[in-house]
Design a protein around this motif. Structure first.
Motif, short mmCIF file in Angstrom:
data_model
loop_
_atom_site.label_atom_id
_atom_site.label_comp_id
_atom_site.label_asym_id
_atom_site.label_seq_id
_atom_site.Cartn_x
_atom_site.Cartn_y
_atom_site.Cartn_z
N SER A 177 55.54 4.76 -24.27
CA SER A 177 55.19 3.64 -23.41
C SER A 177 54.92 2.37 -24.22
CB SER A 177 53.97 4.01 -22.55
OG SER A 177 52.97 4.58 -23.35
N GLU A 182 60.34 0.25 -24.66
CA GLU A 182 60.70 -0.41 -23.41
C GLU A 182 61.86 -1.38 -23.65
OE1 GLU A 182 57.62 -2.51 -20.65
OE2 GLU A 182 56.97 -0.48 -21.14
N GLN A 183 61.73 -2.10 -24.76
CA GLN A 183 62.77 -3.07 -25.10
C GLN A 183 64.11 -2.38 -25.32
OE1 GLN A 183 61.55 -5.44 -28.40
NE2 GLN A 183 62.36 -7.30 -27.48
N ARG A 185 65.06 0.34 -24.12
CA ARG A 185 65.58 0.80 -22.83
C ARG A 185 66.23 -0.34 -22.07
NH1 ARG A 185 61.50 5.29 -20.33
NH2 ARG A 185 62.59 7.03 -21.25
#
Lengths: 284, 318
Positions: A177, A182-183, A185
């Motif tokens: 997380s 995240e980036q 993804r």
């Protein structure tokens, strides 16, 4: 069922982090001394059969003779020292193999649970495994397949997987997380590539620290299995089996019990202290 | 927002579902045991016809799902079946050892909690002090000593060499260990040293974590007196993780008791289990396994409920 053992230790390790950050990076004298001690014990266990003055089945004196040899004789009159030197291999090799396997399986399952958000399926299954008494699983396996090394290894692996999976999951969650994942993804990187390139390298150290603690658990189980009569087939032996073999004559030759107990402790105490140091360092 | 009652109901349902799955796995595992019970009852000289007859009496020829169904059906009506080796209802065979083990586990649990609380208080009072370091190191050392080694040393030294306490746990016939509490001393010490060290480390970690939470700092900064910070802000936050630690002691005790009972010849479930597995007495093994699993499930669910009730915002577990 939200917490198993490794997690608490990890939390504690985080608590020590601040103090440890101030420490120099080079290993302390205590760490070095413990490593040397552990190295000697492992060497004695692995190379012991070559150094033993007698074979593991040779009768050298009367049973429970305290004055014969270094540690006297066992319940059949065999040399305790020689049997100690012969009985070290299983208690080192089985936990090493079992820990490697259970850590690997646990890491795969735990990361899968965290990455795929399949907590319901994977973690429920793991919870069910965790409540089945490990000793019962081991007993059934021993009676079904015999007290062979691979059976003991399998029993240890089965009983460790709930712990290793839970730990890997709890270690993977914060990584998954974090911003850079995240980036990745968002750029459209495929999940397997993210797992291998970004998650795995960050997971190696905490999982290794946990493996140290699992290794101790595995030594416990192997020694306990030997103690319950599921050690290597006679006349082979291991340190756990020796304790139960000779406990009846502890009044006559206490070394028959004390010597193998000391060997187990010389293995578990340095391992535990080193694993704890490593775990704290990782957390720091 | 779940209410307390519906949360407890949910946990109960999950406990029953888990126990049900465990019963299937247990049944399948015990079915793996080698050997034919009919053959074992009759001995090596039995004729094939006789063996066939006994197999039919015991319904051994039915497929496994049918036998599982019959077992479960009996279980739901409170009937655990009969021992295939010694005869007699399983309830009678398991009852007395279950009581003895329950006594050992409950006394052991009490001793562990006492040791753990004292140790975690001693090492937590002033973190970084000499006393704290010594206690932490001692706990880590004690954690490295398998309980059967403690037991072996205690038997050799206190039991046989000094003769102060009984090395074998002889329970008076028809009585319970409580009629002769002295036999509990060595087994409980063996369990409490490892368990206490284990509990102390985790409880201390739970309290230390609670003390680092932002709301504690906020309370301190807004001038709440230290005593009140500890009582009202740190300790309540430490309850849920501590409950989990205590729950985790139950599987440790259930497993540890098997080894400890074996060493001290203590007539509990562990000794019964080891004996009956080698006799392949499936109904008894299954009953013992279910009891042990139920105790562990109950402990974990109770810890979840305590944690739920103790957290002010009534958060379900993540």
């Amino acid at each position: 069922m939200t917490m198993l053992a490794g997690q608490g230790l990890r939390e504690q390790a985080a608590g020590q982090a601040a103090r440890l950050r101030a420490r120099p990076a080079r290993p302390s004298v205590a760490t070095l001394a413990l490593s040397v001690l552990l190295g000697v014990v492992v060497l004695v266990a692995l190379a012991g059969p070559l150094m033993a003055p007698h074979s593991e089945s040779e009768v050298v004196a009367l049973p429970y003779e305290g004055s014969a040899g270094w540690f006297g004789t066992d319940y059949l009159g065999r040399d305790v020292l020689s049997r100690i030197l012969h009985g070290g291999r299983p208690i080192i090799l089985i936990p090493v193999i079992a820990t490697a396997l259970s850590t690997l399986v646990g890491a795969v399952l735990g990361v899968a649970a965290a990455a795929l958000r399949r907590d319901d399926v994977i973690m429920r299954a793991i919870d069910i495994f965790a409540v089945i008494p490990a000793i019962l699983v081991a007993l059934v396996l021993f009676h079904r397949f015999g007290a062979q090394a691979w059976v003991l290894t399998l029993a240890v692996v089965i009983s460790s997987i709930p712990f290793t999976t839970r730990f890997a999951r709890s270690a993977a969650y914060p990584i998954l997380s974090s911003g850079y994942i995240e980036q990745a993804r968002m750029i459209g990187e495929p999940l397997p590539a993210i797992l291998v390139r970004d998650v795995l390298p960050n997971l190696v150290r905490p999982v290794l620290a946990d493996a140290g603690l699992r290794f101790i658990g595995a030594i416990y189980l192997v020694a306990a299995a030997g103690f319950l009569g599921f050690g290597p087939p006679p006349p082979s032996t291991d340190w756990g089996s020796m304790i139960s073999e000779n406990i009846g004559g502890a009044g006559l030759n206490p070394w028959g019990v004390i010597a193998p107990s000391l060997m187990v402790l010389l293995l578990t105490i340095p391992t535990n202290l080193l694993a704890d140091r490593f775990a704290r360092r990782v957390a720091g | 927002m779940t209410t307390g009652l519906s949360y407890v109901a949910m946990r109960m349902a999950s406990a029953i579902a888990t126990l049900f799955v465990v019963s299937v796995i247990l049944f399948a595992a015990v079915d793996l045991l080698p050997g034919d019970p009919a053959q074992q009852i009759l001995g090596v000289n039995a004729t094939p016809e006789r063996i066939e007859e006994v197999r039919r009496q015991l319904n051994l020829d039915d497929p496994a799902p049918v036998r599982y169904g019959r077992w479960m059906w009996g279980l739901l009506q409170g009937d655990l079946g009969e021992s295939v080796r010694t005869g007699g209802p399983v309830e009678q065979i398991v009852g007395r050892p279950a009581l003895n083990t329950a006594i050992l586990v409950v006394v052991g649990f009490g001793a562990i909690v006492a040791v753990a609380l004292v140790l975690s208080a001693l090492s937590g009072i002033r973190e970084g002090s000499r006393l704290s370091n010594v206690v932490s190191l001692g706990a880590l050392g004690a954690l490295s000593v398998p309980e059967f080694i403690v037991a072996g040393i205690l038997i050799a030294v206190v039991g046989l060499e000094l003769g102060w306490l009984p090395a074998v746990s002889l329970v008076p016939i028809g009585g319970t260990p409580l009629d002769r509490p002295v036999i509990l001393v060595l087994p409980v010490i063996s369990l409490a040293i490892v368990g206490g060290a284990f509990g102390a480390r985790l409880i201390r970690a739970a309290v230390a974590d609670a003390a680092r939470m932002p709301h504690v700092e906020a309370a301190r900064l807004s001038g709440v007196p230290e005593g009140r910070v500890i009582l009202r802000h740190i300790l309540p936050a430490a309850i849920p993780p501590t409950a989990q630690v205590l729950a985790f002691l139950v599987p440790f005790l259930v497993g540890g008791a098997v080894v400890i009972e074996r060493i001290f010849a203590y007539p509990g479930l562990g000794s019964l289990l080891v004996d009956r597995v080698s006799l392949r007495d499936a109904p008894v093994i299954e009953a013992v396994g279910l009891l042990q699993a139920a105790a562990v499930i109950l402990a974990f669910q109770a810890a979840d409920v305590v944690g739920f009730l103790a957290s002010p915002h009534r958060r379900t577990a993540p």
